[in-house]
Design a protein around this motif. Structure first.
Motif, PDB file in Angstrom:
ATOM      1  N   ALA A   1       5.439   2.494  -3.702  1.00  0.00           N
ATOM      2  CA  ALA A   1       4.977   3.929  -3.478  1.00  0.00           C
ATOM      3  C   ALA A   1       5.979   4.803  -2.919  1.00  0.00           C
ATOM      4  O   ALA A   1       5.901   5.975  -2.796  1.00  0.00           O
TER       5      ALA A   1
ATOM      6  N   PHE B   1       7.572   4.455   0.134  1.00  0.00           N
ATOM      7  CA  PHE B   1       7.505   4.426   1.618  1.00  0.00           C
ATOM      8  C   PHE B   1       8.566   3.856   2.367  1.00  0.00           C
ATOM      9  O   PHE B   1       8.756   3.845   3.534  1.00  0.00           O
ATOM     10  N   GLU B   2       9.320   3.296   1.739  1.00  0.00           N
ATOM     11  CA  GLU B   2      10.529   2.265   2.300  1.00  0.00           C
ATOM     12  C   GLU B   2      11.858   2.592   1.735  1.00  0.00           C
ATOM     13  O   GLU B   2      12.007   2.847   0.371  1.00  0.00           O
TER      14      GLU B   2
ATOM     15  N   LYS C   1       4.298  -0.811  -0.441  1.00  0.00           N
ATOM     16  CA  LYS C   1       4.962   0.340   0.160  1.00  0.00           C
ATOM     17  C   LYS C   1       6.395   0.770  -0.593  1.00  0.00           C
ATOM     18  O   LYS C   1       6.720   1.900  -0.702  1.00  0.00           O
ATOM     19  N   ARG C   2       7.171  -0.383  -0.903  1.00  0.00           N
ATOM     20  CA  ARG C   2       8.357  -0.018  -1.709  1.00  0.00           C
ATOM     21  C   ARG C   2       8.015   0.670  -2.986  1.00  0.00           C
ATOM     22  O   ARG C   2       8.485   1.606  -3.486  1.00  0.00           O
TER      23      ARG C   2
END
Length: 85
Positions: free
Chosen positions: A82, A84-85, A79-80
């Motif tokens: 990509a 997203f965070e 997620k990081r």
């Protein structure tokens, strides 16, 4: 064998692409389950050995624990990466 290769690849970090999902020492748990699955799928004329089934149940429990602990950090890193965070 595709499944064996998949488990092996889950222990490898691909720099800039993804982290390893599993520690190499945990891959053996999943290889053991894969091997048992193969046995069950191709066992036509024999019964399962109850002692072997009990051993595999312990492996299942350990594998669930290992994967559960590994998935959270793996997912967070992806997620990081990509954004997203």
């Amino acid at each position: 064998n595709w499944h064996k290769t998949l488990v092996d690849r889950m222990t490898v970090t691909v720099d800039g692409v993804r982290p390893a999902v599993l520690e190499p020492e945990h891959a053996e748990l999943f290889q053991e389950l894969r091997s048992f699955r193969h046995l069950v799928r191709h066992l036509y004329d024999r019964d399962l050995d109850p002692a072997r089934v009990r051993l595999i149940m312990g492996t299942v429990d350990r594998s669930i624990d290992v994967f559960s602990r590994a998935h959270g950090p793996f997912s967070a890193i992806l997620k990081r990466m990509a954004g997203f965070e």
